[in-house]
Design an enzyme around this catalytic site. Structure first.
Site, PDB file in Angstrom:
ATOM      1  N   TYR A  53       0.853  -1.198   0.000  1.00 52.30           N
ATOM      2  CA  TYR A  53       0.000   0.000   0.000  1.00 52.30           C
ATOM      3  C   TYR A  53       0.885   1.244   0.000  1.00 52.30           C
ATOM      4  O   TYR A  53       0.679   2.190   0.741  1.00 52.30           O
ATOM      5  CB  TYR A  53      -0.935  -0.039   1.219  1.00 52.30           C
ATOM      6  CG  TYR A  53      -2.163   0.840   1.081  1.00 52.30           C
ATOM      7  CD1 TYR A  53      -3.186   0.515   0.202  1.00 52.30           C
ATOM      8  CD2 TYR A  53      -2.282   2.006   1.842  1.00 52.30           C
ATOM      9  CE1 TYR A  53      -4.312   1.317   0.082  1.00 52.30           C
ATOM     10  CE2 TYR A  53      -3.411   2.820   1.733  1.00 52.30           C
ATOM     11  CZ  TYR A  53      -4.418   2.466   0.848  1.00 52.30           C
ATOM     12  OH  TYR A  53      -5.535   3.263   0.723  1.00 52.30           O
ATOM     13  N   HIS A  77       6.050  -3.537 -12.859  1.00 52.26           N
ATOM     14  CA  HIS A  77       7.400  -3.363 -13.410  1.00 52.26           C
ATOM     15  C   HIS A  77       7.941  -4.777 -13.626  1.00 52.26           C
ATOM     16  O   HIS A  77       7.674  -5.671 -12.833  1.00 52.26           O
ATOM     17  CB  HIS A  77       8.273  -2.558 -12.437  1.00 52.26           C
ATOM     18  CG  HIS A  77       9.708  -2.417 -12.847  1.00 52.26           C
ATOM     19  ND1 HIS A  77      10.090  -2.084 -14.139  1.00 52.26           N
ATOM     20  CD2 HIS A  77      10.862  -2.553 -12.154  1.00 52.26           C
ATOM     21  CE1 HIS A  77      11.412  -2.033 -14.195  1.00 52.26           C
ATOM     22  NE2 HIS A  77      11.903  -2.318 -13.009  1.00 52.26           N
TER      23      HIS A  77
HETATM   24  P1  NAD Z   1       6.612   1.499  -2.258  1.00 55.24           P
HETATM   25  O1  NAD Z   1       7.938   1.294  -1.634  1.00 55.24           O
HETATM   26  O2  NAD Z   1       6.031   2.862  -2.346  1.00 55.24           O
HETATM   27  O3  NAD Z   1       5.527   0.581  -1.514  1.00 55.24           O
HETATM   28  C1  NAD Z   1       5.738  -0.750  -1.208  1.00 55.24           C
HETATM   29  C2  NAD Z   1       4.688  -1.277  -0.251  1.00 55.24           C
HETATM   30  O4  NAD Z   1       4.998  -2.638   0.067  1.00 55.24           O
HETATM   31  C3  NAD Z   1       4.585  -0.531   1.076  1.00 55.24           C
HETATM   32  O5  NAD Z   1       3.215  -0.430   1.421  1.00 55.24           O
HETATM   33  C4  NAD Z   1       5.293  -1.470   2.047  1.00 55.24           C
HETATM   34  O6  NAD Z   1       4.810  -1.327   3.368  1.00 55.24           O
HETATM   35  C5  NAD Z   1       4.914  -2.819   1.475  1.00 55.24           C
HETATM   36  N1  NAD Z   1       5.844  -3.890   1.856  1.00 55.24           N
HETATM   37  C6  NAD Z   1       7.207  -3.834   1.889  1.00 55.24           C
HETATM   38  N2  NAD Z   1       7.700  -5.027   2.263  1.00 55.24           N
HETATM   39  C7  NAD Z   1       6.646  -5.844   2.462  1.00 55.24           C
HETATM   40  C8  NAD Z   1       6.509  -7.204   2.868  1.00 55.24           C
HETATM   41  N3  NAD Z   1       7.606  -7.945   3.155  1.00 55.24           N
HETATM   42  N4  NAD Z   1       5.259  -7.734   2.956  1.00 55.24           N
HETATM   43  C9  NAD Z   1       4.171  -6.986   2.695  1.00 55.24           C
HETATM   44  N5  NAD Z   1       4.232  -5.688   2.308  1.00 55.24           N
HETATM   45  C10 NAD Z   1       5.450  -5.129   2.215  1.00 55.24           C
HETATM   46  O7  NAD Z   1       6.710   0.815  -3.724  1.00 55.24           O
HETATM   47  P2  NAD Z   1       6.179   1.420  -5.120  1.00 55.24           P
HETATM   48  O8  NAD Z   1       7.059   2.550  -5.540  1.00 55.24           O
HETATM   49  O9  NAD Z   1       4.707   1.607  -5.069  1.00 55.24           O
HETATM   50  O10 NAD Z   1       6.560   0.200  -6.100  1.00 55.24           O
HETATM   51  C11 NAD Z   1       5.737  -0.934  -6.224  1.00 55.24           C
HETATM   52  C12 NAD Z   1       5.907  -1.488  -7.625  1.00 55.24           C
HETATM   53  O11 NAD Z   1       5.429  -0.530  -8.576  1.00 55.24           O
HETATM   54  C13 NAD Z   1       7.359  -1.775  -8.024  1.00 55.24           C
HETATM   55  O12 NAD Z   1       7.359  -2.924  -8.839  1.00 55.24           O
HETATM   56  C14 NAD Z   1       7.735  -0.552  -8.834  1.00 55.24           C
HETATM   57  O13 NAD Z   1       8.768  -0.781  -9.765  1.00 55.24           O
HETATM   58  C15 NAD Z   1       6.425  -0.282  -9.535  1.00 55.24           C
HETATM   59  N6  NAD Z   1       6.276   1.081 -10.054  1.00 55.24           N
HETATM   60  C16 NAD Z   1       6.487   2.142  -9.228  1.00 55.24           C
HETATM   61  C17 NAD Z   1       6.315   3.425  -9.717  1.00 55.24           C
HETATM   62  C18 NAD Z   1       6.488   4.630  -8.817  1.00 55.24           C
HETATM   63  O14 NAD Z   1       6.450   5.731  -9.338  1.00 55.24           O
HETATM   64  N7  NAD Z   1       6.677   4.512  -7.515  1.00 55.24           N
HETATM   65  C19 NAD Z   1       5.904   3.634 -11.047  1.00 55.24           C
HETATM   66  C20 NAD Z   1       5.653   2.517 -11.860  1.00 55.24           C
HETATM   67  C21 NAD Z   1       5.843   1.240 -11.337  1.00 55.24           C
HETATM   68 MG    MG Z   2      11.377   2.252 -12.474  1.00 56.36          MG
END
Ligand code: NAD
Ligand code: MG
Ligand code: MG
Ligand code: MG
Ligand code: MG
Ligand code: MG
Length: 328
Positions: free
Chosen positions: A22, A105
């Site tokens: 989240y 991703h």
């Molecule tokens: P983030 O770090 O913002 O969020 C990750 C979430 O995972 C957090 O809610 C965290 O509490 C939870 N988490 C971490 N470890 C955990 C575990 N062991 N068990 C359960 N939950 C856990 O990540 P994000 O930036 O939203 O990235 C998520 C995906 O989206 C990645 O694959 C990333 O490459 C992709 N993505 C991100 C963006 C961006 O702009 N941030 C854009 C496109 C794609």
């Molecule tokens: Mg990236």
């Protein structure tokens, strides 16, 4: 490009969608999909800080294990470097034939950190923008464009599912493009390393340092090299190079033509090619995996050094005076 009209039957209607994580993307996907009428679960750790936020937004929160057991579609929105560990311990053993495993991703699938069983669909819906924009644009009736890709098509309708997901996320309001996990992963990594993040910050820093070392005020250097970047990028975003160059003075445009190629010269272009080949041959991926395995020595050191650069404090005080949002 695919738009809303290209989605025929709503293949996700009545299906349970689990969003794991989240964070930036997770909150946006969970809320957009729920408001698009889908049945959404959020998968988090017991001790997750995000748990109360998800509950306050009216979402159902369960453990990752329970989410994977109950859901038809599992969207993995955990940090890329943690996905393998969570997959190995809590996802793989709960997968059932016909389920869908979805990513935003391609890193873990493309570099074979996660190798799902042949009896699930594996596809990607990757918004081309940060999570807060995915949410904010959806609320305004628009969306962020997305890439979709199918890695494994067990059900023979994985692509329809990807399109239905992209539609519920709001992305088909503006369009989705089909790609492969390989193309998305390699271009995403290249873009953030060479241009968007690594390229831009070093360009700004080099310009700032050059002015300050020559004796100019650091506040002026900050405005010229960092603050004004936004004004230029907004013009590029709205109308490409043409609109930006129309808007700037002819003096600026002449200087642009005369100097740009001396800064990003053939040596820089050759280095970009090397960076791309390190992404293609998995050198970068292996180093990042090793970096995480050993407690991130390089990442932590450079992160600390970057915070000591004079541009940090100059920016902090100027942004406070300008009352810009974003500084805590
Ligand atoms: P983030 O770090 O913002 O969020 C990750 C979430 O995972 C957090 O809610 C965290 O509490 C939870 N988490 C971490 N470890 C955990 C575990 N062991 N068990 C359960 N939950 C856990 O990540 P994000 O930036 O939203 O990235 C998520 C995906 O989206 C990645 O694959 C990333 O490459 C992709 N993505 C991100 C963006 C961006 O702009 N941030 C854009 C496109 C794609
Ligand atoms: Mg990236
Ligand atoms: Mg970060
Ligand atoms: Mg990207
Ligand atoms: Mg100027
Ligand atoms: Mg002009």
């Amino acid at each position: 490009m695919y738009y809303e009209n290209d989605v025929q039957a709503d293949v996700l209607k009545g299906k349970k969608i689990a969003i794991l994580g989240y964070g930036s993307q997770g909150h946006a996907h969970a809320l957009n999909l729920k408001e698009s009428g889908l049945d959404v679960l959020v998968g988090l750790r017991e001790d997750s800080n995000s748990r109360s936020k998800a509950l306050e937004s009216g979402l159902t929160v369960k453990s990752v294990d329970d989410c994977v057991k109950e859901a038809d579609v599992v969207m993995v929105l955990l940090p890329d470097e943690k996905q393998k560990e969570v997959y190995d311990s809590q996802i793989e053993k709960n997968l059932k034939p016909g389920q869908s495993l979805v990513f935003a991703h391609g890193f873990n699938i493309h570099y074979k950190q996660i190798v799902p069983p042949e009896f699930v669909d594996v596809f990607m819906v990757a918004p081309k923008g940060p999570g807060h924009l995915v949410r904010r644009t959806y609320e305004k009736g628009s969306g962020v464009p997305a890439l979709i890709a199918v890695h494994q098509d067990y059900s023979s309708n994985a692509k329809d599912k990807a399109l239905a997901y992209a539609k519920a996320l709001g992305s088909l309001r503006v369009g989705a493009i089909e790609t492969s996990f390989k193309e998305e992963t390699e271009t995403d990594l290249f873009g953030e390393q060479a241009v968007l993040c690594g390229g831009v910050t070093e360009l700004i820093k080099a310009g700032f340092d050059t002015l300050v070392e020559a004796g100019y005020q650091s506040e002026i250097a900050y405005f010229e090299c960092l603050h004004e970047m936004k004004l230029i990028v907004d013009l590029l975003y709205e109308g490409g190079f043409e609109k930006m160059r129309y808007s700037i003075s002819d003096t600026a445009e002449y200087g642009d033509y005369r100097v740009g190629r001396r800064i990003v010269n053939q040596e820089v272009r050759n280095e970009m090619k090397k960076v791309l080949s390190e992404i293609q041959d998995a050198t970068f991926a292996n180093q990042w995996i090793e970096e995480n395995r050993t407690g991130r020595p390089f990442y932590n050191q450079v992160k600390a050094d970057e915070l000591k650069h004079p541009i940090v404090n100059t920016g902090k005080s100027l942004r406070t005076m300008m009352k810009l949002e974003g500084d805590k």
